[in-house]
Scaffold this active site. Structure first.
Site: not given
Length: 754
Positions: A264-265
């Site tokens: 995930d970012w």
């Protein structure tokens, strides 16, 4: 000179053959993918292999330009292809050709209880992603609905792992037929947004394997997902984006996953852990994933220059980067270098029809005293009240925000049906959908809007209330959880005021979560609606008018009050978590969390999540899991089992006759639950093991058949690390919901003697 020319001519065929050999293997679309991967890998430099492992822009990672291997382009989200961003900022790119079809949220898909709808969904969204030249679609999400306060529940598929797993598989299969990789998220235990980046989840192996992993496993083993997104949170002290237990032992070791693990970012936190613990592509580091940027370049990511330096110094083995590059290349050959993928399409009539039919089947009729459907000729003055009647519910919500080409609002659709009989009052206002904070609305503004709505309600024949939650911060929104189980923006007070002057009120609330209903007994009808996207207003209007017969069923329970939910039945260590010294996690500031105060959380409810808790603890739900009414009626006949005993290798057939005793064609979801009343471990009263959605004509009887096997009886044995079923009597429950059981049976399970 002549000799030089002759030597060149003699050499030319050899040189051409050599170049052809180089190209034909890793770029040959007919060669086996594993051979193409190994050939490409053998030609790459160390720097090129490392470059595959981290972002090169906000939504892309590098290819190998020297070898003609393209970069990987990704896009949010599971409900539609997100609009374009600038290369190195979170500013919108401002394109005019990136509008799309907004499909219903995954909670809506779950509410259809229909795998055929999931297949249509995956095919259509895959075609739009393909048209937009995306290689990876960041979704679908299959985290389990543990608490109705989770801001991201609307992106997932409810509280039951069997339901979520059954629906996600056809979605993934049809999506990937377009040459677009599903990136299943968020692996794993991402069951709240509050402190998602630091919360450390403590959960037993049995709970992990029975509740929180089954849907993920199906995406890999049955769906063949090509990529997985790691979660922000921690499990056993390690961040999930580089968690040895989750990624190495379970995902790759036990399930045989051969795809690509993407963070995930901003989910990466350590180069060494990322190197060893199963991560392949690092995205979004040094940003919070939505609203901040950093002057550091992509070469500063944990899996960029720091990783390259450690490899060159011998501090990390080359085998780690070889494995990562191999996984990334495999995904590239399945997607961007898949020469046989079909052409995509965007915003087509067919895609709008898919969005509409999924929306139609997802709307859940919770209560109806006969006021619905609203006949066009029966009422002269119809008042629509509520901000969600006109609000763009594709705005906000975090990564799920969308830029639809068309969007039909409930108010517009109701006016199209009922004409100038429809009046509108906003009733309340909720402000702009900021990320991470909410706009404060002055009280006098709220009072004025409420007064206007009440005054109009006095003169109306019937009220259609379109409220609920929205995509603002602290509602159904990434990065924040809800602050209250009640409806926001003083809606409960507004609803009570409307009822006081006009009891003919149809509730059509839009929400990705359950919520309290203190006014329920006074309201004639209640519809539960998820975020339905482009065609949402049309679906809502068609159900209200009776053009569509509702057939949705709840994918999660509605507790009466928050403490009736298992996650909230204990102290704060169960939700939202406490710090290492036992301090209430709600008191932690953002600063404290960044300097090392990491909240911990224990899933004290064990396996009793959702309806399992309500059933086993005998705590009535306001509306039970699987509940949903129709404008017609269904009678369950006498169901039957094919045998009273079953061996380990055997099976039992269950037959359920269902008759449509009403006057309209309708769809019913037949649900089969199994319970193990005497067991050496804690087991719920019953668990969903099968279901089928069937369409039945008026007066028609349909027999629905299910096959019960030993796998339906098993629990996860932590000591032996295996699934087991203990000999004894098992109960079978046939229901229209978890709380509406229409038939019960029992049979004896006999374990084979070795």
């Amino acid at each position: 000179m002549k000799n030089r020319i002759l030597r060149f001519v003699l050499f030319l065929p050899l040189m051409t053959t050599s170049l052809s050999a180089q190209v034909l293997l890793y770029q040959d679309p007919d060669a086996p993918i594993e051979e193409r991967v190994e050939d490409a890998l053998s030609r790459m430099t160390l720097e090129e292999k490392v470059a595959l492992c981290h972002a090169q822009s906000k939504f892309s990672s590098a290819g190998v330009p020297r070898l003609g291997i393209p970069e990987v382009w990704m896009s949010d989200g599971p409900h539609g292809v997100r609009h374009e961003f600038e290369w190195d900022s979170w500013n919108y790119a401002g394109w005019t050709n990136d509008s799309i079809t907004a499909f219903p949220a995954l909670t809506a898909l779950a509410a259809t209880w229909n795998p055929d709808m999931a297949a249509l969904y995956g095919k259509a969204i895959g075609e739009e992603a393909r048209y937009r030249k995306k290689d990876v679609l960041l979704g679908p999400g299959v985290n389990i609905y543990r608490t109705p306060l989770n801001g991201r529940n609307f992106e997932y598929m409810g509280e039951d792992p069997y339901l979520a797993g059954t629906l996600v598989v056809p979605y993934i299969k049809e999506l990937q037929k377009n040459g677009v990789a599903a990136c299943v998220k968020h692996f794993a235990l991402n069951n709240q947004e509050r402190w998602r980046g630091t919360i450390d989840v403590e959960v037993s192996d049995r709970v992990l394997y029975e509740i929180y992993l089954p849907a993920f496993k199906k995406t890999v083993v049955e769906g063949g997902a090509w990529s997985i997104m790691g979660a922000y949170n921690k499990y056993r002290g390690e961040h999930c984006c580089h968690n040895a237990r989750l990624l190495n032992d379970i995902l790759r070791g036990e399930w045989g996953f051969d795809g690509c693990v993407i963070t995930d970012w901003g989910g990466t936190h350590d180069t060494k852990e990322a190197a060893f613990n199963g991560l392949d592509i690092e995205m979004g580091s040094y940003t919070n994933g939505l609203s901040s940027d950093n002057s550091l370049g992509y070469n500063c990511y944990y899996l960029a220059d720091p990783y390259l330096a450690m490899l060159k110094k011998g501090e990390l083995p080359m085998s780690t980067v070889e494995a990562k590059a191999r996984n990334v290349l495999r995904m590239i050959f399945r997607t961007s270098l898949n020469h046989y993928k079909p052409y995509g399409s965007l915003c087509t009539t067919e895609h709008y029809e898919v969005a509409k039919v999924i929306g139609d089947e997802s709307i859940v009729l919770l209560k109806n005293n006969g006021i619905l459907p609203l006949e066009a000729g029966k009422y002269e003055r119809i008042l629509v009240v509520g901000d969600n009647a006109t609000r763009r519910l594709t705005d906000g919500g975090g990564s799920s925000e969308l830029k639809p080409k068309d969007l039909i609002s409930p108010l517009d659709a109701l006016r199209a049906l009922y004409g100038d009989k429809v009046d509108y009052a906003q009733g309340y206002i909720c402000g702009y959908p900021f990320f991470g904070h909410e706009e404060v609305i002055p009280q006098h503004v709220m009072d004025s809007l409420r007064a206007e709505a009440v005054e109009k309600a006095r003169r109306a024949d019937v009220i259609i209330y379109v409220g609920g939650l929205n995509k603002n911060a602290f509602q159904d929104c990434e990065s924040t959880d809800r602050r209250s189980y009640h409806l926001p923006f003083a809606q409960d007070e507004l609803i009570e005021a409307l009822l006081a002057v006009n009891p003919n009120l149809v509730m059509a609330n839009i929400s990705g979560n359950a919520y309290a209903m203190p006014w329920l007994k006074k309201v004639p009808a209640v519809l539960h609606i998820s975020y339905l996207g482009t065609m949402g207003g049309a679906s809502i209007a068609d159900v209200i008018s009776g053009k569509v017969n509702p057939s949705g069923k709840l994918p999660y329970s509605f507790p009466v009050k928050l403490t009736d939910c298992s996650a909230h039945a204990f102290d704060v260590s169960a939700y939202p978590g406490v710090d290492v010294d036992g301090v209430d996690g709600q008191s932690l500031t953002d600063y404290q969390r960044t300097v090392g105060v990491n909240p911990k959380q224990e899933y004290k409810e064990d396996i009793l999540v959702g309806y399992r808790w309500h059933d086993t603890k005998k705590i009535p739900a306001l509306f039970g899991f699987g509940h949903g009414l129709s404008y017609t009626s269904f009678k369950y006949g006498k169901s039957s089992l094919s045998a009273k005993e079953m061996s380990e290798e055997g099976f039992v057939k269950l037959t359920v006759p269902v008759t449509n005793t009403g006057t309209l064609v309708g769809k019913e979801v037949v649900q089969v639950y199994i319970g193990d009343p005497v067991c050496s471990v804690l087991r719920p009263l019953k668990e969903l093991k099968h279901f089928a959605k069937v369409e039945i004509n008026p007066g028609e009887t349909v027999s629905v058949e299910f096959t019960i096997t030993a796998d339906d009886l098993k629990f996860f044995d932590e000591v032996g690390h295996r699934w087991v079923a203990e000999p004894g009597v098992f109960n079978v429950y046939v229901g229209a919901s978890s709380t509406d059981i229409r038939g019960t049976h029992s049979f004896k399970y006999i374990e084979n003697k070795k």
